[in-house]
Design a protein around this motif. Sequence first.
Motif, PDB file in Angstrom:
ATOM      1  N   UNK A 163      46.313  36.287  42.899  1.00 34.81           N
ATOM      2  CA  UNK A 163      47.553  37.016  42.641  1.00 34.81           C
ATOM      3  C   UNK A 163      48.540  36.035  42.018  1.00 34.81           C
ATOM      4  N   UNK A 164      48.732  36.138  40.727  1.00 34.97           N
ATOM      5  CA  UNK A 164      49.509  35.110  40.035  1.00 34.97           C
ATOM      6  C   UNK A 164      50.722  35.715  39.344  1.00 34.97           C
ATOM      7  N   UNK A 185      32.357  32.386  42.709  1.00 31.97           N
ATOM      8  CA  UNK A 185      33.125  32.698  41.520  1.00 31.97           C
ATOM      9  C   UNK A 185      34.602  32.856  41.866  1.00 31.97           C
ATOM     10  N   UNK A 186      35.468  32.489  40.954  1.00 36.66           N
ATOM     11  CA  UNK A 186      36.896  32.714  41.147  1.00 36.66           C
ATOM     12  C   UNK A 186      37.210  34.129  40.678  1.00 36.66           C
ATOM     13  N   UNK A 192      44.332  39.661  40.185  1.00 36.54           N
ATOM     14  CA  UNK A 192      43.140  39.356  39.406  1.00 36.54           C
ATOM     15  C   UNK A 192      41.826  39.661  40.107  1.00 36.54           C
ATOM     16  N   UNK A 193      41.923  40.019  41.387  1.00 38.05           N
ATOM     17  CA  UNK A 193      40.677  40.169  42.138  1.00 38.05           C
ATOM     18  C   UNK A 193      40.079  41.572  42.039  1.00 38.05           C
ATOM     19  N   UNK A 194      40.764  42.465  41.321  1.00 40.51           N
ATOM     20  CA  UNK A 194      40.252  43.831  41.193  1.00 40.51           C
ATOM     21  C   UNK A 194      38.926  43.804  40.416  1.00 40.51           C
ATOM     22  N   UNK A 227      46.928  29.304  35.623  1.00 37.66           N
ATOM     23  CA  UNK A 227      46.030  29.076  36.742  1.00 37.66           C
ATOM     24  C   UNK A 227      45.058  30.230  36.753  1.00 37.66           C
ATOM     25  N   UNK A 228      43.785  29.924  36.669  1.00 38.36           N
ATOM     26  CA  UNK A 228      42.813  30.986  36.511  1.00 38.36           C
ATOM     27  C   UNK A 228      42.093  31.348  37.814  1.00 38.36           C
TER      28      UNK A 228
END
Length: 728
Positions: free
Chosen positions: A463-464, A402-403, A473-475, A458-459
């Motif tokens: 970190x974007x 998963x992203x 976004x990874x939290x 970009x999904x």
Amino acid sequence: MSTLRFQALKETLNRKPLKITEPARRSEIFSSNVFNETVMRQFLTKEAFENVTEAMRTGKKIDRNVADHISTGMKEWAISKGVTHYTHWFQPLTGTTAEKHDSFFEPLSEGLAIEKFGGSQLVQQEPDASSFPSGGIRNTFEARGYTAWDPTSPAFIWGTTLCIPTIFVSYTGEALDNKTPLLRALQAVDNAATNVAKYFDKNVKKVNATLGWEQEYFLIDSALVASRPDITLTGRTLLGHSPAKGQQLDDHYFGSIPSRAISFMMDLEIECMKLGIPVKTRHNEVAPNQFELAPIFEEANLAVDHNSLIMDVMKKVGERHNLAVLMHEKPFAGINGSGKHNNWSLATDTGTNLLSPGSTPMKNLQFLTFFINTIKAVYDNEELLRACIASASNDHRLGANEAPPAIISVFIGSQLTKVLDELEKVTDGKLSPQEKTDLKLNVVGKIPEILRDNTDRNRTSSFAFTGNKFEFRAVGSLANCANAMTVLNSIVAKQLKDFKVEVDKLIKDKKMKKDDAIFNVLREYIKKSKKIRFEGDGYGEAWEKEAKKRGLSNNRTTPQALKAQVSKKTISLYKELEVMNKTEVEARHEIELEEYAMRIQIEGRILGDIARNHVIPTAIRYQNILIKNVTGLKAIYGEEYTRHAKEQLEIIESISAHIASINSNVNAMIEARKIANKIEDVEKKAFAYCDDIKPYFEEIRYHCDKLELLVDDELWPLTKYREMLFTK
Ligand code: ADP
Ligand code: MG
């Protein structure tokens, strides 16, 4: 017939959405249960009011005498709103929130009583700290813990209780909670960022980190959840075959919100309004029965408190609607998981968002300074950033299928990539007037003020940059944001501190102009941190290969990822910034490893139980039905029976084979647990659970799920994926 499953389904199908009526305009009820400035003016003496507001602004200590006035005012306000109890509300290292309620009520002699709440009770309390994790801090120091009022986060009322946000520390001063290091990190980033912001605006006195989180969650009927021991006890399904229809059609995302969910959301939003949580956005997420909620961003400390609070409130409001709120990162295999994007920026007390491109070249140089320093901080500390979001449950997203992946990378979009490429070419040393003008006009000056809509979407990046903020976004959806915010603000603080030293050195030693010095240092940072920038699809094998070539870490599991938490570099970083001392850092590491092992242990036990007590007996029951059928066919057709019983015989064999596999895997898993449980060293134990026990989960699940497909639906005792995901 498996009664619990069918009863639960029947109950669920009969549910009606609760009717929610708005009590008043939302702006009118906003913050009505918060001890905010307006209320303070009303209930506090002028002196007390000024003391509190100063403490909120500057972190200055509050006088004991004044505390007595404040507590009295708070109590009067609370009682006027029907409150009977108070509690110190804190965030121990369990990741949740804790509270112990005490009554205002105090008996006097002769049957008389009063309501009392003194300054000392407001300022400090001693909850029985022994049952909260401390990672050996208390053993080492034999210290008790106490909670201390944090005036920067306002007191609020929940139900009939006055809640006072506090920090939780040991008597020797070590942090026993998530908030204390966060507050110290915020102080560090304030100091460092203020010094750098002064290059551009002398009037800046304070810089606040801002945080806007986006909370994803699933809503599943509480009866269905109660029929699943795995969800009830671990927050996720440990088995269950994916439904024929999943999320392929993308028909849930941004679709119309189901009526029970919308009434839950309205109810929740009204509670949030009263608590001063500025919720703004609600929508369906990618997976069926998955949703998202986001507030307007706030100062990071308050935003962290609000997220912790809302996670609690969501559960309570859910109960009213017979909905279980699943906050786990991966409640259902094969279906989108949940995250908690942390949108982060830095804002000055003069009202400038330091990550927002401005209207003049000078403002853009300021933007670029903070932008590039953040990228450099992420590059230098990518492993620590990965560590702060590691947990048993988040491992199902990061590093699984998963992203975002377990690799930390920064996405900035094509426009800003071009700008950084140009800046990389800046002359070494002093810049000619011609070059400077050219830079200002054609590079720095060309950054559009509103990047937001121009930033490529970009999904998959962890970190974007999204126009005027970074989005971490990874939290995990279950995580307390404090951890991520402590790390992010600490690494940026350290980076800005180093930047200031380097720039000042060029100004002093090389007699450079301020702008020249800044351009020179930024140029080097862009070069040095290039490897962390990735604009492609940050997901999948190609990127993993590329990341490896670049030397980026790819720590797929929690025990592996957590190593960076206690590296020499991390310990010295925290020491330098006074965020945590070595004892605190090591204690946290130990607690997280322990928690990891415990979670996997619990999941292993439950999976073993369900496989043995639910799945195998059901499979045998169905097998018996088939055997009876085959025996009957044999009685009718004699030797010819196999022609009619081919399918049945195959299933009978299949069932036996799956049962045998489940059995042997469960046995092997139990043996592996026994070995792991004897390991004293916490880290080794966590690795044992990760490497020797967890792999059995997949095996066991595989065979259970195959049986689910074979066995008569009427007999199957566990509520199925399609029922949990598609019953609304
Ligand atoms: P999306 O990323 O879905 O397009 P937005 O850009 O509106 O949505 O914002 C997403 C989240 O980012 C919201 O929670 C919002 O409050 C937060 N946010 C916006 N600006 C900032 C900022 N300067 N600092 C921190 N968070 C911010
Ligand atoms: Mg987002």
